[in-house]
Design a protein around this motif. Structure first.
Motif, PDB file in Angstrom:
ATOM      1  N   LEU A  32       0.817  -1.195   0.068  1.00 49.12           N
ATOM      2  CA  LEU A  32       0.025   0.055  -0.095  1.00 49.12           C
ATOM      3  C   LEU A  32       0.923   1.228  -0.073  1.00 49.12           C
ATOM      4  CD1 LEU A  32      -2.969  -0.936   2.465  1.00 49.12           C
ATOM      5  CD2 LEU A  32      -3.117  -0.497  -0.133  1.00 49.12           C
ATOM      6  N   SER A  33       2.002   1.362   0.667  1.00 52.87           N
ATOM      7  CA  SER A  33       2.678   2.476   0.719  1.00 52.87           C
ATOM      8  C   SER A  33       3.452   2.558  -0.598  1.00 52.87           C
ATOM      9  CB  SER A  33       3.998   2.215   1.906  1.00 52.87           C
ATOM     10  OG  SER A  33       4.611   1.606   1.623  1.00 52.87           O
ATOM     11  N   LYS A  34       3.690   1.574  -1.263  1.00 51.62           N
ATOM     12  CA  LYS A  34       4.266   1.737  -2.724  1.00 51.62           C
ATOM     13  C   LYS A  34       3.243   2.429  -3.541  1.00 51.62           C
ATOM     14  CE  LYS A  34       7.796  -2.052  -2.469  1.00 51.62           C
ATOM     15  NZ  LYS A  34       7.958  -3.319  -2.908  1.00 51.62           N
ATOM     16  N   LEU A  35       2.055   2.295  -3.364  1.00 50.49           N
ATOM     17  CA  LEU A  35       1.044   2.924  -4.115  1.00 50.49           C
ATOM     18  C   LEU A  35       0.638   4.418  -4.077  1.00 50.49           C
ATOM     19  CD1 LEU A  35      -1.042   1.735  -6.306  1.00 50.49           C
ATOM     20  CD2 LEU A  35      -2.718   1.128  -4.421  1.00 50.49           C
ATOM     21  N   LYS A  36       1.078   4.642  -2.648  1.00 52.85           N
ATOM     22  CA  LYS A  36       0.792   6.140  -2.515  1.00 52.85           C
ATOM     23  C   LYS A  36       1.196   7.138  -3.589  1.00 52.85           C
ATOM     24  CE  LYS A  36       0.806   9.513   0.990  1.00 52.85           C
ATOM     25  NZ  LYS A  36       1.507  10.163   2.402  1.00 52.85           N
ATOM     26  N   ASP A  37       0.460   8.095  -3.862  1.00 52.75           N
ATOM     27  CA  ASP A  37       0.580   9.220  -4.933  1.00 52.75           C
ATOM     28  C   ASP A  37       1.311   8.236  -6.344  1.00 52.75           C
ATOM     29  OD1 ASP A  37       0.055  10.971  -3.317  1.00 52.75           O
ATOM     30  OD2 ASP A  37       1.711  11.173  -2.485  1.00 52.75           O
ATOM     31  N   LYS A  38       0.971   7.095  -6.768  1.00 53.18           N
ATOM     32  CA  LYS A  38       1.487   6.476  -7.805  1.00 53.18           C
ATOM     33  C   LYS A  38       0.260   5.972  -8.753  1.00 53.18           C
ATOM     34  CE  LYS A  38       5.870   6.144  -6.777  1.00 53.18           C
ATOM     35  NZ  LYS A  38       6.043   6.756  -5.652  1.00 53.18           N
ATOM     36  N   GLN A  39       0.490   5.596  -9.905  1.00 55.04           N
ATOM     37  CA  GLN A  39      -0.501   4.902 -10.775  1.00 55.04           C
ATOM     38  C   GLN A  39      -0.433   3.458 -10.810  1.00 55.04           C
ATOM     39  OE1 GLN A  39      -0.753   6.340 -14.560  1.00 55.04           O
ATOM     40  NE2 GLN A  39      -2.302   4.973 -15.298  1.00 55.04           N
ATOM     41  N   GLY A  40      -1.503   2.735 -10.145  1.00 56.61           N
ATOM     42  CA  GLY A  40      -1.442   1.549 -10.094  1.00 56.61           C
ATOM     43  C   GLY A  40      -2.774   0.874  -9.233  1.00 56.61           C
ATOM     44  N   SER A  41      -2.389  -0.320  -8.718  1.00 54.18           N
ATOM     45  CA  SER A  41      -3.410  -0.964  -7.915  1.00 54.18           C
ATOM     46  C   SER A  41      -2.719  -2.083  -7.128  1.00 54.18           C
ATOM     47  CB  SER A  41      -4.401  -1.638  -8.964  1.00 54.18           C
ATOM     48  OG  SER A  41      -3.870  -2.800  -9.511  1.00 54.18           O
ATOM     49  N   MET A  42      -3.568  -2.387  -6.098  1.00 53.30           N
ATOM     50  CA  MET A  42      -3.291  -3.482  -4.852  1.00 53.30           C
ATOM     51  C   MET A  42      -4.543  -4.106  -4.490  1.00 53.30           C
ATOM     52  SD  MET A  42      -3.144  -4.383  -1.669  1.00 53.30           S
ATOM     53  CE  MET A  42      -2.237  -5.161  -0.522  1.00 53.30           C
ATOM     54  N   ARG A  43      -4.489  -5.477  -4.784  1.00 53.26           N
ATOM     55  CA  ARG A  43      -5.616  -6.239  -4.471  1.00 53.26           C
ATOM     56  C   ARG A  43      -5.290  -7.380  -3.596  1.00 53.26           C
ATOM     57  NH1 ARG A  43      -8.327  -8.488  -9.535  1.00 53.26           N
ATOM     58  NH2 ARG A  43      -9.118  -6.280  -9.607  1.00 53.26           N
ATOM     59  N   PRO A  54     -17.046 -12.377   0.830  1.00 51.70           N
ATOM     60  CA  PRO A  54     -16.309 -11.288   0.155  1.00 51.70           C
ATOM     61  C   PRO A  54     -15.089 -12.009  -0.924  1.00 51.70           C
ATOM     62  CG  PRO A  54     -16.059 -11.224   2.686  1.00 51.70           C
ATOM     63  CD  PRO A  54     -17.160 -12.176   2.250  1.00 51.70           C
ATOM     64  N   VAL A  55     -14.784 -11.801  -1.833  1.00 48.35           N
ATOM     65  CA  VAL A  55     -13.730 -12.271  -2.839  1.00 48.35           C
ATOM     66  C   VAL A  55     -12.548 -11.591  -2.999  1.00 48.35           C
ATOM     67  CG1 VAL A  55     -13.552 -13.138  -5.280  1.00 48.35           C
ATOM     68  CG2 VAL A  55     -15.979 -13.240  -4.234  1.00 48.35           C
ATOM     69  N   ASN A  56     -12.732 -10.283  -2.990  1.00 53.98           N
ATOM     70  CA  ASN A  56     -11.537  -9.248  -3.056  1.00 53.98           C
ATOM     71  C   ASN A  56     -11.678  -7.861  -2.672  1.00 53.98           C
ATOM     72  OD1 ASN A  56     -11.758  -7.479  -5.359  1.00 53.98           O
ATOM     73  ND2 ASN A  56     -11.705  -9.529  -6.368  1.00 53.98           N
ATOM     74  N   ILE A  57     -10.620  -7.144  -2.126  1.00 49.37           N
ATOM     75  CA  ILE A  57     -10.914  -5.865  -1.824  1.00 49.37           C
ATOM     76  C   ILE A  57      -9.787  -5.463  -2.762  1.00 49.37           C
ATOM     77  CG2 ILE A  57      -9.641  -5.837  -0.023  1.00 49.37           C
ATOM     78  CD1 ILE A  57     -10.991  -3.498   1.048  1.00 49.37           C
ATOM     79  N   ASP A  58      -9.878  -4.150  -3.686  1.00 42.58           N
ATOM     80  CA  ASP A  58      -9.066  -3.639  -4.359  1.00 42.58           C
ATOM     81  C   ASP A  58      -8.926  -1.993  -4.272  1.00 42.58           C
ATOM     82  OD1 ASP A  58      -8.566  -2.269  -7.363  1.00 42.58           O
ATOM     83  OD2 ASP A  58      -7.945  -4.160  -7.569  1.00 42.58           O
ATOM     84  N   VAL A  59      -7.741  -1.685  -4.365  1.00 37.74           N
ATOM     85  CA  VAL A  59      -7.196  -0.080  -4.078  1.00 37.74           C
ATOM     86  C   VAL A  59      -6.856   0.156  -5.552  1.00 37.74           C
ATOM     87  CG1 VAL A  59      -5.993   1.717  -2.889  1.00 37.74           C
ATOM     88  CG2 VAL A  59      -7.294  -0.145  -1.771  1.00 37.74           C
ATOM     89  N   SER A  60      -7.259   1.084  -6.317  1.00 38.62           N
ATOM     90  CA  SER A  60      -6.560   1.470  -7.442  1.00 38.62           C
ATOM     91  C   SER A  60      -6.341   2.942  -7.553  1.00 38.62           C
ATOM     92  CB  SER A  60      -7.593   1.421  -8.776  1.00 38.62           C
ATOM     93  OG  SER A  60      -7.897   0.055  -8.778  1.00 38.62           O
ATOM     94  N   SER A  61      -5.253   3.354  -7.882  1.00 37.29           N
ATOM     95  CA  SER A  61      -4.722   4.982  -7.655  1.00 37.29           C
ATOM     96  C   SER A  61      -4.185   5.519  -8.941  1.00 37.29           C
ATOM     97  CB  SER A  61      -3.844   5.198  -6.522  1.00 37.29           C
ATOM     98  OG  SER A  61      -2.529   4.685  -6.835  1.00 37.29           O
ATOM     99  N   GLU A  62      -4.560   7.032  -9.142  1.00 40.21           N
ATOM    100  CA  GLU A  62      -3.948   7.535 -10.081  1.00 40.21           C
ATOM    101  C   GLU A  62      -4.080   9.218  -9.781  1.00 40.21           C
ATOM    102  OE1 GLU A  62      -4.451   8.247 -15.026  1.00 40.21           O
ATOM    103  OE2 GLU A  62      -5.120   6.543 -14.080  1.00 40.21           O
ATOM    104  N   ASP A  63      -3.056   9.962 -10.172  1.00 40.60           N
ATOM    105  CA  ASP A  63      -2.988  11.413  -9.926  1.00 40.60           C
ATOM    106  C   ASP A  63      -3.563  11.648  -8.525  1.00 40.60           C
ATOM    107  OD1 ASP A  63      -1.717  11.718 -12.084  1.00 40.60           O
ATOM    108  OD2 ASP A  63      -3.972  11.951 -13.175  1.00 40.60           O
ATOM    109  N   GLY A  64      -3.254  10.759  -7.265  1.00 41.69           N
ATOM    110  CA  GLY A  64      -3.726  11.282  -6.125  1.00 41.69           C
ATOM    111  C   GLY A  64      -5.016  10.933  -5.804  1.00 41.69           C
TER     112      GLY A  64
END
Length: 129
Positions: A32-43, A54-64
């Motif tokens: 999660l820390s590697k994802l901060k302020d980056k473009q990508g995802s963690m699941r 529940p099957v999965n939880i996903d965090v996607s990021s881009e431009d903050g």
């Protein structure tokens, strides 16, 4: 068969894909820390895939902006749940190639302090929402 978690992590433009079987909490924090302020995802994925719950939880990021979703199965359907803040504007923001209502995105990165050290996806989801 015992249920376990798998973490998947991807950074756009870096050709960086990581998969961690049975991640410990520090593994989740690091991804999660590697994802901060980056473009990508963690699941986080439940294995084997359940037919209910529940099957999965996903965090996607881009431009903050951060999109947080939970996929879960019920007896006869599947549902994707997400963060929703009706006080925000309904502007469309692009995250990983798709437009999302700003109401569905978080602008801050509170995830590391919001998650509990539980291995349960549902417990993590409940703490976020």
């Amino acid at each position: 068969m015992k249920t376990e978690l798998e973490a998947e992590f991807y950074l756009s433009g870096k050709s960086s894909f990581t998969r961690v079987r049975r991640p410990e909490w520090p593994d989740v924090e690091e991804l999660l820390s590697k994802l901060k302020d980056k473009q990508g995802s963690m699941r986080l994925v439940v294995l084997p895939e359940p037919s209910f719950g529940p099957v999965n939880i996903d965090v996607s990021s881009e431009d903050g902006f951060y999109l947080i979703t939970l996929l879960e199965y019920s007896e006869d359907s599947s549902d994707v749940r997400s963060y929703w803040d009706m006080s925000k504007d309904n502007n469309k923001i692009i995250v990983l190639g798709n437009y999302w209502p700003e109401r569905q995105l978080k602008k801050t990165f509170p995830l590391l302090s919001v998650y509990s050290k539980s291995s349960s996806i549902l417990a993590m989801y409940q703490r976020i929402f």
